[in-house]
Design a protein around this motif. Structure first.
Motif, PDB file in Angstrom:
ATOM      1  N   GLN A 217       0.842  -1.191   0.000  1.00  0.00           N
ATOM      2  CA  GLN A 217       0.000   0.000   0.000  1.00  0.00           C
ATOM      3  C   GLN A 217       0.881   1.247   0.000  1.00  0.00           C
ATOM      4  OE1 GLN A 217      -2.265  -0.600   3.597  1.00  0.00           O
ATOM      5  NE2 GLN A 217      -3.933  -1.623   2.510  1.00  0.00           N
ATOM      6  N   PRO A 218       0.439   2.316  -0.636  1.00  0.00           N
ATOM      7  CA  PRO A 218       1.230   3.551  -0.626  1.00  0.00           C
ATOM      8  C   PRO A 218       1.474   4.036   0.803  1.00  0.00           C
ATOM      9  CG  PRO A 218      -0.549   3.676  -2.237  1.00  0.00           C
ATOM     10  CD  PRO A 218      -0.796   2.444  -1.433  1.00  0.00           C
ATOM     11  N   GLY A 219       2.645   4.614   1.008  1.00  0.00           N
ATOM     12  CA  GLY A 219       2.971   5.201   2.292  1.00  0.00           C
ATOM     13  C   GLY A 219       3.605   4.280   3.299  1.00  0.00           C
ATOM     14  N   MET A 220       3.725   2.982   2.970  1.00  0.00           N
ATOM     15  CA  MET A 220       4.328   2.058   3.918  1.00  0.00           C
ATOM     16  C   MET A 220       5.837   2.274   4.012  1.00  0.00           C
ATOM     17  SD  MET A 220       2.258  -1.534   3.284  1.00  0.00           S
ATOM     18  CE  MET A 220       3.087  -2.336   4.679  1.00  0.00           C
ATOM     19  N   GLY A 221       6.403   1.943   5.170  1.00  0.00           N
ATOM     20  CA  GLY A 221       7.822   2.121   5.391  1.00  0.00           C
ATOM     21  C   GLY A 221       8.674   1.332   4.420  1.00  0.00           C
ATOM     22  N   GLY A 222       9.684   1.971   3.854  1.00  0.00           N
ATOM     23  CA  GLY A 222      10.623   1.317   2.946  1.00  0.00           C
ATOM     24  C   GLY A 222      10.380   1.584   1.485  1.00  0.00           C
ATOM     25  N   ILE A 223       9.218   2.173   1.133  1.00  0.00           N
ATOM     26  CA  ILE A 223       8.892   2.344  -0.284  1.00  0.00           C
ATOM     27  C   ILE A 223       9.879   3.264  -0.991  1.00  0.00           C
ATOM     28  CG2 ILE A 223       7.204   3.349  -1.867  1.00  0.00           C
ATOM     29  CD1 ILE A 223       5.005   2.154  -0.174  1.00  0.00           C
ATOM     30  N   GLU A 224      10.302   4.319  -0.333  1.00  0.00           N
ATOM     31  CA  GLU A 224      11.281   5.204  -0.979  1.00  0.00           C
ATOM     32  C   GLU A 224      12.554   4.434  -1.314  1.00  0.00           C
ATOM     33  OE1 GLU A 224      12.056   8.679   1.299  1.00  0.00           O
ATOM     34  OE2 GLU A 224      10.011   9.458   1.131  1.00  0.00           O
ATOM     35  N   THR A 225      12.948   3.526  -0.428  1.00  0.00           N
ATOM     36  CA  THR A 225      14.155   2.732  -0.657  1.00  0.00           C
ATOM     37  C   THR A 225      13.946   1.741  -1.784  1.00  0.00           C
ATOM     38  OG1 THR A 225      14.754   2.951   1.677  1.00  0.00           O
ATOM     39  CG2 THR A 225      15.833   1.202   0.428  1.00  0.00           C
ATOM     40  N   THR A 226      12.807   1.059  -1.816  1.00  0.00           N
ATOM     41  CA  THR A 226      12.584   0.074  -2.878  1.00  0.00           C
ATOM     42  C   THR A 226      12.400   0.743  -4.237  1.00  0.00           C
ATOM     43  OG1 THR A 226      10.223  -0.035  -2.261  1.00  0.00           O
ATOM     44  CG2 THR A 226      11.691  -1.732  -1.368  1.00  0.00           C
ATOM     45  N   MET A 227      11.823   1.926  -4.273  1.00  0.00           N
ATOM     46  CA  MET A 227      11.720   2.636  -5.554  1.00  0.00           C
ATOM     47  C   MET A 227      13.111   3.016  -6.060  1.00  0.00           C
ATOM     48  SD  MET A 227       8.306   5.020  -5.073  1.00  0.00           S
ATOM     49  CE  MET A 227       8.372   5.590  -6.770  1.00  0.00           C
ATOM     50  N   ARG A 228      13.970   3.408  -5.137  1.00  0.00           N
ATOM     51  CA  ARG A 228      15.347   3.716  -5.517  1.00  0.00           C
ATOM     52  C   ARG A 228      16.061   2.455  -6.000  1.00  0.00           C
ATOM     53  NH1 ARG A 228      20.184   4.784  -2.405  1.00  0.00           N
ATOM     54  NH2 ARG A 228      19.054   4.361  -0.466  1.00  0.00           N
ATOM     55  N   ALA A 229      15.726   1.313  -5.357  1.00  0.00           N
ATOM     56  CA  ALA A 229      16.342   0.052  -5.764  1.00  0.00           C
ATOM     57  C   ALA A 229      15.908  -0.356  -7.170  1.00  0.00           C
ATOM     58  CB  ALA A 229      15.990  -1.046  -4.762  1.00  0.00           C
ATOM     59  N   ARG A 230      14.649  -0.160  -7.488  1.00  0.00           N
ATOM     60  CA  ARG A 230      14.191  -0.496  -8.837  1.00  0.00           C
ATOM     61  C   ARG A 230      14.965   0.295  -9.892  1.00  0.00           C
ATOM     62  NH1 ARG A 230       7.688  -1.512  -9.598  1.00  0.00           N
ATOM     63  NH2 ARG A 230       7.503  -3.306  -8.198  1.00  0.00           N
ATOM     64  N   LEU A 231      15.172   1.565  -9.625  1.00  0.00           N
ATOM     65  CA  LEU A 231      15.943   2.379 -10.562  1.00  0.00           C
ATOM     66  C   LEU A 231      17.380   1.897 -10.653  1.00  0.00           C
ATOM     67  CD1 LEU A 231      14.650   5.986  -9.766  1.00  0.00           C
ATOM     68  CD2 LEU A 231      14.271   4.662 -11.861  1.00  0.00           C
ATOM     69  N   PHE A 232      17.954   1.500  -9.503  1.00  0.00           N
ATOM     70  CA  PHE A 232      19.323   0.991  -9.506  1.00  0.00           C
ATOM     71  C   PHE A 232      19.449  -0.223 -10.410  1.00  0.00           C
ATOM     72  CE2 PHE A 232      22.245  -2.220  -7.896  1.00  0.00           C
ATOM     73  CZ  PHE A 232      23.451  -1.541  -7.908  1.00  0.00           C
ATOM     74  N   TRP A 233      18.551  -1.197 -10.218  1.00  0.00           N
ATOM     75  CA  TRP A 233      18.658  -2.434 -10.995  1.00  0.00           C
ATOM     76  C   TRP A 233      18.374  -2.199 -12.474  1.00  0.00           C
ATOM     77  CZ3 TRP A 233      21.226  -6.273  -9.089  1.00  0.00           C
ATOM     78  CH2 TRP A 233      21.282  -6.437  -7.698  1.00  0.00           C
ATOM     79  N   ALA A 234      17.511  -1.258 -12.785  1.00  0.00           N
ATOM     80  CA  ALA A 234      17.142  -1.005 -14.180  1.00  0.00           C
ATOM     81  C   ALA A 234      18.160  -0.163 -14.922  1.00  0.00           C
ATOM     82  CB  ALA A 234      15.774  -0.324 -14.230  1.00  0.00           C
ATOM     83  N   GLU A 235      18.838   0.749 -14.209  1.00  0.00           N
ATOM     84  CA  GLU A 235      19.645   1.746 -14.905  1.00  0.00           C
ATOM     85  C   GLU A 235      21.118   1.763 -14.513  1.00  0.00           C
ATOM     86  OE1 GLU A 235      17.763   5.522 -14.395  1.00  0.00           O
ATOM     87  OE2 GLU A 235      15.815   4.846 -15.169  1.00  0.00           O
ATOM     88  N   VAL A 236      21.455   1.274 -13.334  1.00  0.00           N
ATOM     89  CA  VAL A 236      22.825   1.408 -12.830  1.00  0.00           C
ATOM     90  C   VAL A 236      23.570   0.078 -12.800  1.00  0.00           C
ATOM     91  CG1 VAL A 236      24.235   2.173 -10.870  1.00  0.00           C
ATOM     92  CG2 VAL A 236      22.112   3.389 -11.437  1.00  0.00           C
TER      93      VAL A 236
END
Length: 299
Positions: A217-236
């Motif tokens: 669900q939106p707003g749950m703890g850790g989402i900012e980190t996992t969104m950053r992780a998705r970008l890492f795996w896709a682009e970095v």
């Protein structure tokens, strides 16, 4: 903080698991909390396999893969999350959060100074583990990923919701019975090894919490980190990746893993195990061998 420590005798004579225990209790920010880990360290190892278990398992889950990885001459490290396995277990459910677990593992990797790491993940080992490399300054060079996800506040389907409610209604979840159902080929003694860390319900706060922490669900703890992780795996991400999927997993099976494969830059088509379920490591020998051959560690 009230903390329980599983008696050593609970881990005596577990089938297929003769590894000497290792402990560390001075991680920054976690002083006094003892973390257990397996550490098979051949002389002159130039590569480390860091294997992260998930819910509700512990280092025992990797017993079929540890000797295969070690046979390549690599070091194999398998830590238990706090609340699981041989690690200490805070009693209060509210202690456990995404950041509580993630920061502990970052400190663990730094404290052991693990280098040239092949990260091996599944379940919460992946939900947490896939967020680690972007903050480990190049320590992780390769990835082996099994049934898991990078949740960012979106539902994971009816199967996960049913699992979440199942655990919520069973504060003394029978881990042995769960593993026996998920992995019918386990012996009774092997299944009981998954209950060994938990002498009674008070030890299971970590087990109860993990399903509640998955970011659906939106707003749950850790989402900012996992969104950053998705970008890492896709682009970095520039390392090599190997994916194995237990096809009988009703929640994190082929459809979810196909999406994850598309997210991870350069990830090849997965190895699909038709008879395996969620806990792929219980079918782990062929997965470990195939990954070593893929990476060129063995011929």
């Amino acid at each position: 903080m009230e903390v329980l420590r599983t008696p050593e005798e609970c881990f005596d004579n577990l089938p297929g698991f003769s590894y000497s225990p290792n402990y560390i209790d001075d991680l920054r920010g976690y002083e006094g909390l003892r973390v257990h880990y397996v550490d098979e360290r051949p002389k002159d190892a130039i590569r480390t396999f860091l294997c992260l278990p998930g819910e509700p398992t512990w280092a025992y889950l990797y017993r079929r893969m540890i000797p295969v990885f070690a046979s390549s001459g690599a070091r194999v490290v398998v830590p238990d999350w706090l609340g699981f396995g041989g690690s200490d277990k805070p009693v209060d459910d509210s202690v456990y959060s995404f950041d509580f677990h993630r920061e502990m593992m970052l400190e663990f990797v730094e404290r052991l100074d693990l280098q040239n790491v092949t990260l091996v993940v599944q379940d919460w080992g992946g939900i947490l583990g896939l967020t680690l490399p972007m903050d480990l300054n190049g320590r992780v060079s390769r990835l082996i990923v099994m049934n898991t996800a990078i949740p960012v506040g979106e539902p994971l389907g009816d199967g996960f919701q049913a699992w979440k409610e199942y655990v919520a209604n069973r504060p003394n979840l029978n881990c042995a019975a769960l593993m026996k159902r998920a992995c019918p080929h386990l012996s009774e003694a092997e299944a009981l090894a998954y209950e060994a860390p938990f002498p009674d319900q008070r030890y299971k706060a970590g087990v109860r919490r993990f399903p509640q922490l998955v970011m659906i669900q939106p707003g749950m703890g850790g989402i900012e980190t996992t969104m950053r992780a998705r970008l890492f795996w896709a682009e970095v991400w520039e390392g090599e990746s190997f994916m194995a999927v237990g096809a009988k997993d009703p929640v994190l099976g082929v459809p979810v893993m196909s999406q994850l494969q598309k997210t991870i830059r350069g990830c090849p088509e997965p190895m699909v195990l038709a008879e395996a379920g969620h806990f792929v490591q219980e079918w782990g020998e062929p997965v470990a061998l195939a990954s070593l051959k893929f990476f060129g560690d063995i011929s």
